[in-house]
Motif scaffolding. Structure first.
Motif, PDB file in Angstrom:
ATOM      1  N   ALA A  42       0.864  -1.190   0.000  1.00 27.71           N
ATOM      2  CA  ALA A  42       0.000   0.000   0.000  1.00 27.71           C
ATOM      3  C   ALA A  42       0.897   1.234   0.000  1.00 27.71           C
ATOM      4  CB  ALA A  42      -0.908  -0.002   1.215  1.00 27.71           C
ATOM      5  N   HIS A  43       0.700   2.117  -0.971  1.00 27.91           N
ATOM      6  CA  HIS A  43       1.489   3.338  -1.090  1.00 27.91           C
ATOM      7  C   HIS A  43       0.692   4.506  -0.499  1.00 27.91           C
ATOM      8  CE1 HIS A  43       4.563   1.581  -3.812  1.00 27.91           C
ATOM      9  NE2 HIS A  43       3.546   0.782  -4.162  1.00 27.91           N
ATOM     10  N   LEU A  44       1.224   5.092   0.565  1.00 28.71           N
ATOM     11  CA  LEU A  44       0.556   6.173   1.281  1.00 28.71           C
ATOM     12  C   LEU A  44       1.397   7.454   1.158  1.00 28.71           C
ATOM     13  CD1 LEU A  44      -0.109   4.024   4.437  1.00 28.71           C
ATOM     14  CD2 LEU A  44      -1.841   4.622   2.735  1.00 28.71           C
ATOM     15  N   SER A  45       0.760   8.585   1.405  1.00 32.85           N
ATOM     16  CA  SER A  45       1.508   9.850   1.339  1.00 32.85           C
ATOM     17  C   SER A  45       1.074  10.777   2.461  1.00 32.85           C
ATOM     18  CB  SER A  45       1.303  10.540  -0.014  1.00 32.85           C
ATOM     19  OG  SER A  45      -0.046  10.949  -0.175  1.00 32.85           O
ATOM     20  N   VAL A  46       2.028  11.602   2.895  1.00 30.50           N
ATOM     21  CA  VAL A  46       1.790  12.625   3.916  1.00 30.50           C
ATOM     22  C   VAL A  46       2.387  13.939   3.411  1.00 30.50           C
ATOM     23  CG1 VAL A  46       1.711  11.052   5.889  1.00 30.50           C
ATOM     24  CG2 VAL A  46       3.906  11.934   5.104  1.00 30.50           C
ATOM     25  N   PRO A  47       1.961  15.074   3.972  1.00 31.18           N
ATOM     26  CA  PRO A  47       2.407  16.365   3.424  1.00 31.18           C
ATOM     27  C   PRO A  47       3.825  16.785   3.808  1.00 31.18           C
ATOM     28  CG  PRO A  47       0.856  16.723   5.213  1.00 31.18           C
ATOM     29  CD  PRO A  47       0.866  15.248   4.950  1.00 31.18           C
ATOM     30  N   THR A  48       4.416  16.205   4.873  1.00 26.81           N
ATOM     31  CA  THR A  48       5.741  16.674   5.293  1.00 26.81           C
ATOM     32  C   THR A  48       6.655  15.508   5.636  1.00 26.81           C
ATOM     33  OG1 THR A  48       5.319  16.769   7.669  1.00 26.81           O
ATOM     34  CG2 THR A  48       4.625  18.678   6.373  1.00 26.81           C
ATOM     35  N   ARG A  49       7.958  15.781   5.539  1.00 27.61           N
ATOM     36  CA  ARG A  49       8.944  14.764   5.899  1.00 27.61           C
ATOM     37  C   ARG A  49       8.888  14.447   7.388  1.00 27.61           C
ATOM     38  NH1 ARG A  49      11.907  17.547   1.867  1.00 27.61           N
ATOM     39  NH2 ARG A  49      12.808  19.001   3.367  1.00 27.61           N
ATOM     40  N   PHE A  50       8.536  15.448   8.193  1.00 31.36           N
ATOM     41  CA  PHE A  50       8.452  15.206   9.635  1.00 31.36           C
ATOM     42  C   PHE A  50       7.390  14.154   9.941  1.00 31.36           C
ATOM     43  CE2 PHE A  50       6.543  16.001  13.776  1.00 31.36           C
ATOM     44  CZ  PHE A  50       7.664  15.888  14.579  1.00 31.36           C
ATOM     45  N   VAL A  81       6.392  11.502   0.847  1.00 24.13           N
ATOM     46  CA  VAL A  81       6.009  12.899   1.062  1.00 24.13           C
ATOM     47  C   VAL A  81       5.479  13.444  -0.259  1.00 24.13           C
ATOM     48  CG1 VAL A  81       6.779  15.194   1.737  1.00 24.13           C
ATOM     49  CG2 VAL A  81       7.792  13.179   2.812  1.00 24.13           C
ATOM     50  N   ARG A  82       4.263  13.933  -0.235  1.00 25.04           N
ATOM     51  CA  ARG A  82       3.673  14.459  -1.461  1.00 25.04           C
ATOM     52  C   ARG A  82       3.895  15.964  -1.557  1.00 25.04           C
ATOM     53  NH1 ARG A  82      -0.745  13.147   1.834  1.00 25.04           N
ATOM     54  NH2 ARG A  82      -1.863  14.965   2.657  1.00 25.04           N
ATOM     55  N   SER A  83       3.922  16.461  -2.756  1.00 24.53           N
ATOM     56  CA  SER A  83       4.017  17.901  -2.990  1.00 24.53           C
ATOM     57  C   SER A  83       2.614  18.461  -3.108  1.00 24.53           C
ATOM     58  CB  SER A  83       4.797  18.196  -4.264  1.00 24.53           C
ATOM     59  OG  SER A  83       6.116  17.721  -4.147  1.00 24.53           O
ATOM     60  N   ALA A  84       2.444  19.680  -2.605  1.00 27.18           N
ATOM     61  CA  ALA A  84       1.125  20.326  -2.687  1.00 27.18           C
ATOM     62  C   ALA A  84       0.746  20.584  -4.133  1.00 27.18           C
ATOM     63  CB  ALA A  84       1.137  21.622  -1.896  1.00 27.18           C
ATOM     64  N   VAL A  85       1.720  21.008  -4.942  1.00 27.24           N
ATOM     65  CA  VAL A  85       1.489  21.246  -6.370  1.00 27.24           C
ATOM     66  C   VAL A  85       2.716  20.745  -7.110  1.00 27.24           C
ATOM     67  CG1 VAL A  85       0.008  23.254  -6.039  1.00 27.24           C
ATOM     68  CG2 VAL A  85       2.464  23.577  -6.178  1.00 27.24           C
ATOM     69  N   ILE A  86       2.578  20.523  -8.387  1.00 26.56           N
ATOM     70  CA  ILE A  86       3.724  20.123  -9.197  1.00 26.56           C
ATOM     71  C   ILE A  86       4.514  21.372  -9.530  1.00 26.56           C
ATOM     72  CG2 ILE A  86       4.427  19.103 -11.385  1.00 26.56           C
ATOM     73  CD1 ILE A  86       1.866  17.472 -11.336  1.00 26.56           C
ATOM     74  N   ARG A  87       5.787  21.360  -9.231  1.00 25.07           N
ATOM     75  CA  ARG A  87       6.619  22.527  -9.492  1.00 25.07           C
ATOM     76  C   ARG A  87       8.046  22.063  -9.735  1.00 25.07           C
ATOM     77  NH1 ARG A  87       5.730  26.083  -4.485  1.00 25.07           N
ATOM     78  NH2 ARG A  87       3.710  25.116  -4.586  1.00 25.07           N
ATOM     79  N   THR A  88       8.800  22.933 -10.355  1.00 25.84           N
ATOM     80  CA  THR A  88      10.190  22.608 -10.629  1.00 25.84           C
ATOM     81  C   THR A  88      10.966  22.639  -9.339  1.00 25.84           C
ATOM     82  OG1 THR A  88       9.993  23.633 -12.797  1.00 25.84           O
ATOM     83  CG2 THR A  88      12.230  23.271 -11.956  1.00 25.84           C
ATOM     84  N   ALA A  89      11.759  21.615  -9.102  1.00 22.32           N
ATOM     85  CA  ALA A  89      12.524  21.555  -7.861  1.00 22.32           C
ATOM     86  C   ALA A  89      13.614  22.610  -7.866  1.00 22.32           C
ATOM     87  CB  ALA A  89      13.136  20.166  -7.700  1.00 22.32           C
ATOM     88  N   LEU A  90      13.741  23.312  -6.754  1.00 18.71           N
ATOM     89  CA  LEU A  90      14.800  24.292  -6.609  1.00 18.71           C
ATOM     90  C   LEU A  90      16.037  23.613  -6.079  1.00 18.71           C
ATOM     91  CD1 LEU A  90      12.767  27.145  -4.918  1.00 18.71           C
ATOM     92  CD2 LEU A  90      13.427  26.986  -7.315  1.00 18.71           C
ATOM     93  N   PRO A  91      17.220  24.028  -6.510  1.00 19.55           N
ATOM     94  CA  PRO A  91      18.438  23.425  -5.977  1.00 19.55           C
ATOM     95  C   PRO A  91      18.572  23.720  -4.501  1.00 19.55           C
ATOM     96  CG  PRO A  91      18.957  25.390  -7.262  1.00 19.55           C
ATOM     97  CD  PRO A  91      17.500  25.109  -7.457  1.00 19.55           C
ATOM     98  N   LYS A  92      19.011  22.742  -3.740  1.00 19.36           N
ATOM     99  CA  LYS A  92      19.209  22.942  -2.306  1.00 19.36           C
ATOM    100  C   LYS A  92      20.481  23.727  -2.074  1.00 19.36           C
ATOM    101  CE  LYS A  92      16.822  18.811  -0.686  1.00 19.36           C
ATOM    102  NZ  LYS A  92      16.956  17.574   0.089  1.00 19.36           N
ATOM    103  N   ALA A  93      20.389  24.775  -1.254  1.00 21.75           N
ATOM    104  CA  ALA A  93      21.584  25.550  -0.918  1.00 21.75           C
ATOM    105  C   ALA A  93      22.365  24.848   0.161  1.00 21.75           C
ATOM    106  CB  ALA A  93      21.182  26.948  -0.443  1.00 21.75           C
ATOM    107  N   LYS A  94      23.666  24.766  -0.002  1.00 16.58           N
ATOM    108  CA  LYS A  94      24.509  24.159   1.025  1.00 16.58           C
ATOM    109  C   LYS A  94      24.669  25.123   2.187  1.00 16.58           C
ATOM    110  CE  LYS A  94      27.104  21.425  -2.319  1.00 16.58           C
ATOM    111  NZ  LYS A  94      28.454  21.154  -2.880  1.00 16.58           N
ATOM    112  N   PRO A  95      24.662  24.620   3.409  1.00 16.12           N
ATOM    113  CA  PRO A  95      24.779  25.494   4.569  1.00 16.12           C
ATOM    114  C   PRO A  95      26.032  26.339   4.550  1.00 16.12           C
ATOM    115  CG  PRO A  95      24.083  23.308   5.231  1.00 16.12           C
ATOM    116  CD  PRO A  95      24.440  23.213   3.787  1.00 16.12           C
ATOM    117  N   SER A  96      27.116  25.831   3.940  1.00 14.43           N
ATOM    118  CA  SER A  96      28.370  26.563   3.977  1.00 14.43           C
ATOM    119  C   SER A  96      28.437  27.666   2.935  1.00 14.43           C
ATOM    120  CB  SER A  96      29.542  25.595   3.759  1.00 14.43           C
ATOM    121  OG  SER A  96      29.395  24.942   2.511  1.00 14.43           O
TER     122      SER A  96
END
Length: 476
Positions: A42-50, A81-96
């Motif tokens: 069964a494939h389930l989804s939730v809105p957040t990684r938390f 984790v599901r996305s609220a809308v389909i959108r282009t993924a933004l690159p993750k900024a590195k903390p440094s």
């Protein structure tokens, strides 16, 4: 009649709600959806990684049992984790990565359009569990170390680098300092390091956010889930603890603090004063805080201020290669702007703005004009009750323990009264707090001592001179 997968899912939710109760169900499962059933999964989804992490850690077996009661062929669950809308993924900024000066980093968007906070995206239902926003600039790489902050920096790095199974060395780690001396920088740097590895759950909250989360949980009747979530954190980081208000909120903080420490989880706290000076907090909380490693970050020395200025100029030059601040100007600012690190950053930002908007090079005349309002008069030294007790005891040849004791001999009573008088006149502490710091005495005893010394000073020139000498020693 054939039962559809979604009808089975409704029955599964009914079973789950009956088992865990409505409050927990609403907190963790109300926004879970069935995507599909494929083969024996069964494939389930939730809105957040938390939510995904929490459900997988605490409820996945119970959820699978409920599924199998309705659909015996289900052998495995997949939670995404599901996305609220389909959108282009933004690159993750590195903390440094260094961020341009002046850019507001609160509300940075993550790869699903979610607000990047101290603990992944904002957790639905309990916004506080998403953590307070982090500034990408505030990392260990951008923290300038000097004599006044070496110990705090080393302790924070040790906490950040610890692994989940390592023994906790400092618990809690309590860092205190005045405004703009780097407390928040260290706490956020610790959070970044912890969250870069998937091994530990690190949650960064301001005291205000903690209060908001607890009050919201009470209002929505999800307090139990809120408490359970906090106690599941591996490293809890609380900033600006001096702003924690409210009897019930403080009680919950105390319970959370005790639960985490007793379970061997790390707690890191910052405030603008030591634990013993947090008069609004319960004695038990102050005692628990003082039982860990308490580190003070002192004022920035001139040498450290100069290093901070050089670092800020180098960071600005990454985006504005022609920006240059002559060494004499940096030395002038380091000598003149002494209050805190934010004023130093403000000084560089002003010079940068003037240079870019007018095209004029940075000169000493420009610097003197742009930073003149940042040159503040030297603040008087903040006198501590411990210093008063130590210096008075030395002056009158008694021990500090004598001043705190119940002894009522003449050679102890007068020094004790003088010390209480100085505590009232040289600090902002209340009468009850002063009494507590003098062996748990009642505030009326302190008031009597203050009035007694006030009356004697007007008639006893020798005592008046002694008190003036003590004041000078304490304020030097």
């Amino acid at each position: 009649m054939t039962i559809t997968d979604h009808e089975r899912w409704e029955r599964v939710k009914g079973r789950l709600k009956a088992e865990v109760g409505d409050e927990i169900f609403q907190s963790w499962f109300a926004r879970m959806e069935l995507d599909r059933v494929q083969d024996s999964m069964a494939h389930l989804s939730v809105p957040t990684r938390f939510l995904k992490s929490w459900i997988q850690s605490h409820y996945i077996d119970r959820l699978l049992t409920c599924w199998q009661a309705e659909h015996a062929e289900i052998q495995k669950l997949d939670v995404n984790v599901r996305s609220a809308v389909i959108r282009t993924a933004l690159p993750k900024a590195k903390p440094s990565e260094t961020i341009e000066f002046g850019r507001d980093l609160r509300g940075i968007k993550g790869d699903a359009g979610e607000t990047r906070t101290a603990f992944g995206p904002v957790a639905s239902g309990h916004d506080a569990l998403g953590g307070s926003p982090l500034d990408l600039r505030l990392t260990f790489d951008t923290f300038v170390v000097g004599r006044s902050n070496t110990l705090a920096h080393a302790a924070a790095k040790q906490v950040a680098a610890a692994r989940r199974d390592d023994p906790v060395m400092f618990n809690p780690l309590y860092i205190h300092a005045g405004v703009g001396l780097g407390k928040t920088h260290l706490l956020q740097a610790t959070t970044w390091v912890g969250n870069n590895g998937a091994e530990r759950k690190v949650l960064y909250l301001t005291a205000e956010k903690f209060m908001y989360g607890f009050v919201s949980a009470l209002r929505t009747q999800t307090a139990i889930a809120f408490k359970e979530a906090l106690r599941g954190i591996d490293v809890l980081v609380i900033d600006d603890l001096q702003f924690l208000q409210g009897k019930s909120t403080q009680a919950e903080f105390c319970h959370t603090l005790n639960a985490l420490i007793d379970a061997g989880r790390q707690v890191v706290i910052a405030a603008d004063r030591p634990p013993t000076d947090l008069e609004s907090l319960d004695d038990r909380v102050r005692s628990r805080l003082a039982g860990g490693l308490v580190v003070e970050m002192g004022p920035l020395g001139e040498e450290l201020r100069l290093e901070i200025l050089k670092f800020r100029v180098a960071a600005a030059r990454q985006y504005h290669p022609t920006f240059d601040v002559p060494a004499p100007v940096l030395s002038y600012i380091a000598k003149a702007v002494t209050h805190n690190g934010r004023d130093l950053e403000g000084a560089i930002n002003r010079l940068l703005a003037h240079n870019k908007l007018t095209g004029q090079p940075v000169t000493m005349e420009m610097a003197e004009r742009e930073v003149r309002d940042l040159i503040r008069p030297q603040e008087p030294k903040r006198v501590k009750i411990e210093d008063i007790q130590r210096i008075v005891a030395r002056q009158y040849n008694v021990s500090r323990s004598d001043l705190l004791s119940s002894r009522r001999t003449a050679n102890v009573v007068r020094p004790r009264q003088v010390a209480m008088y100085l505590a009232k006149t040289l600090t902002l502490r209340s009468l009850p707090e002063i009494g507590r710091r003098f062996g748990g005495r009642d505030h009326t005893t302190v008031l009597h001592a203050v009035r007694k010394i006030e009356g004697l000073v007007g008639n006893d020139a020798m005592l008046a001179d002694e008190i003036e000498i003590l004041k000078r020693q304490l304020q030097e």
